[in-house]
Design an enzyme around this catalytic site. Structure first.
Site, PDB file in Angstrom:
ATOM      1  CE  LYS A  34      -3.988  -1.958   0.266  1.00  0.00           C
ATOM      2  NZ  LYS A  34      -4.906  -1.907  -0.918  1.00  0.00           N
ATOM      3  CE  LYS A  55     -10.384  -5.433  -4.338  1.00  0.00           C
ATOM      4  NZ  LYS A  55      -9.674  -5.636  -5.296  1.00  0.00           N
ATOM      5  CG  ASP A  69      -9.096  -2.430  -6.755  1.00  0.00           C
ATOM      6  OD1 ASP A  69     -10.396  -2.518  -6.892  1.00  0.00           O
ATOM      7  OD2 ASP A  69      -8.545  -2.871  -5.645  1.00  0.00           O
ATOM      8  CD  GLU A  76      -4.398  -3.439  -6.876  1.00  0.00           C
ATOM      9  OE1 GLU A  76      -3.498  -4.445  -7.043  1.00  0.00           O
ATOM     10  OE2 GLU A  76      -5.613  -3.823  -6.344  1.00  0.00           O
ATOM     11  CG  ASP A 134      -3.838  -0.925  -4.384  1.00  0.00           C
ATOM     12  OD1 ASP A 134      -4.368   0.056  -4.936  1.00  0.00           O
ATOM     13  OD2 ASP A 134      -4.802  -1.743  -3.890  1.00  0.00           O
TER      14      ASP A 134
HETATM   15  C1  0XW Z   1      -6.105  -5.899  -0.834  1.00  0.00           C
HETATM   16  N1  0XW Z   1      -7.643  -5.556  -1.204  1.00  0.00           N
HETATM   17  C2  0XW Z   1      -8.075  -6.556  -1.931  1.00  0.00           C
HETATM   18  C3  0XW Z   1      -8.235  -5.485   0.242  1.00  0.00           C
HETATM   19  C4  0XW Z   1      -8.554  -4.127   0.755  1.00  0.00           C
HETATM   20  O1  0XW Z   1      -9.437  -3.911   1.481  1.00  0.00           O
HETATM   21  C5  0XW Z   1      -8.544  -3.318  -0.697  1.00  0.00           C
HETATM   22  C6  0XW Z   1      -8.169  -4.204  -1.647  1.00  0.00           C
HETATM   23  C7  0XW Z   1      -7.444  -3.592  -2.767  1.00  0.00           C
HETATM   24  O2  0XW Z   1      -6.886  -4.284  -3.796  1.00  0.00           O
HETATM   25  O3  0XW Z   1      -7.466  -2.341  -2.791  1.00  0.00           O
HETATM   26 MG    MG Z   2      -6.536  -2.303  -4.795  1.00  0.00          MG
END
Ligand code: 0XW
Ligand code: MG
Length: 368
Positions: free
Chosen positions: A163, A264, A240, A217, A192
């Site tokens: 992140k 998702k 995403d 990402e 990401d």
């Molecule tokens: C890694 N994730 C799938 C879970 C988090 O809640 C957000 C997400 C992403 O890729 O942003």
């Molecule tokens: Mg993501």
């Protein structure tokens, strides 16, 4: 066979360790679980749980409110007619893909129980025996990030999502360098920011890390910013948050914007829509992950059921929230990760879970 009753439950899934993104931290999300009962006595479970109010434009309480319109719309429908179920939900309420996802997953689980087959079989059949997973390193110092990368790789994990965003850009750049230095040759890194950089910042990072191998990402907020960015950097772009529906995904593949997707289930509205996106992405040789923002065994089982059907060469892995909240609804069959891979639950047909009556207490709503 018709749907006779929809029960709605809610259950807390607090993070057991710090879990931070550029725009939010995960505290105690309340998951929404639905149980659908049909006229033949079978039942199926679905689930959706958003990580935080800032991650996507929906809210866990909003999901529960949407079910007041969605659940009555599918009473009387045949649960195995998944397209009809989705049409009925779309006619009853525009948008609100998250509530639709919970009901759609429950119908897939129910269909599996009716046919005595796994959801993976119903989705077309297995392409991966064990399902590749990826793991998150939250926002932190370069030292923390590098230690986490080592720890995860020592557990056999080969897909890491770091992140970034929401802070001084130089800290992000230092973290990317620190993690890259700790990577084993076969480990794949995605950075990401969850929409956290401007295009100028993303270009700055790409230039400062020009010799490092990673994908970005969702570095910026909108599709327009991403397509502007795409022309100015060589790091691959994974979409995403902007991968909202089949049309948007088709557009971003054909324009060359997207090198892959972080899909998702809740954003796309369930496994029926995910199946269409999967087929498009496999036909266009576009890598995907199959996961959700948060949630327990049910949404995890749905994500890996679809993940198992993805061609291994186009799999970016599945993400499970379990390592971060450590809660199981089914202690025996709840999905577990070993050596970086998840296995499909083996508790029976459908999603393969055995969920005891009363597991989530009294329903907060019943539609019949
Ligand atoms: C890694 N994730 C799938 C879970 C988090 O809640 C957000 C997400 C992403 O890729 O942003
Ligand atoms: Mg993501």
């Amino acid at each position: 066979m018709t749907i006779e009753e929809v029960r709605v439950f809610t259950t807390p899934l607090p993070a057991k360790q710090s879990y931070t993104m550029s725009n939010s931290a995960v505290a105690t999300p309340y998951s929404t679980v639905v149980e659908i009962l049909d006229s033949s006595g079978h039942k199926g479970f679905g689930e959706v749980c958003l990580a935080s109010p800032q991650y996507q434009p929906a809210h866990n309480d909003g999901i529960r409110a949407s079910l007041a319109l969605l659940a009555p719309a599918i009473i009387g429908c045949d649960p195995i007619t998944l397209n009809t179920i989705n049409w009925a939900m779309n006619e009853a309420l525009d948008g609100h893909t998250e509530g639709k996802a919970a009901l759609d997953i429950a119908c897939w689980d129910l269909s599996g129980k009716i046919f005595d087959r796994s959801v993976t079989d119903l989705l077309g059949g297995r392409r991966q025996e064990n399902i590749l997973t990826y793991h998150v390193i939250g926002i932190g110092t370069p030292e923390f990030a590098a230690e986490e990368a080592k720890r995860l790789q020592s557990q056999g994990i080969t897909r890491i999502q770091l992140k970034a965003g929401g802070r001084d850009i130089h800290e992000d750049i230092a973290c990317i360098h620190a993690v890259s230095a700790a990577l084993l040759p076969d480990t794949d890194l995605a950075v990401d920011t969850n929409r956290g950089w401007t295009t100028a910042q993303a270009i700055q990072v790409s230039n400062a890390c020009a010799d490092l191998n990673f994908s970005m990402e969702q570095p910026c907020s909108s599709e327009a910013e991403l397509s502007q960015l795409k022309q100015q950097i060589s790091h691959p772009i994974i979409v995403d948050e902007n991968s909202t529906d089949l049309r948007a995904i088709a557009r971003m593949i054909s324009s060359g914007l997207a090198d892959g997707f972080g899909l998702k289930i809740s954003r796309l509205g369930g496994l029926t829509n995910m199946r269409a996106v999967r087929d498009l992405c496999m036909a266009t040789r576009t890598p995907i992950s199959t996961d959700d923002a948060w949630g327990g065994d049910i949404i995890a089982a749905a994500g890996i059921a679809l993940g198992a059907t993805v061609e291994p060469q186009f799999s970016r892995g599945a993400w499970l929230a379990h390592p971060y909240h450590q809660t199981h609804y089914d202690e025996i069959n709840g999905p577990r990760i070993e050596n970086g891979f998840a296995t499909l639950p083996q508790g029976g047909p459908g999603l393969g879970l055995i969920i005891e009556d009363g597991k989530f207490g009294e329903p907060i709503a019943v539609y019949k």
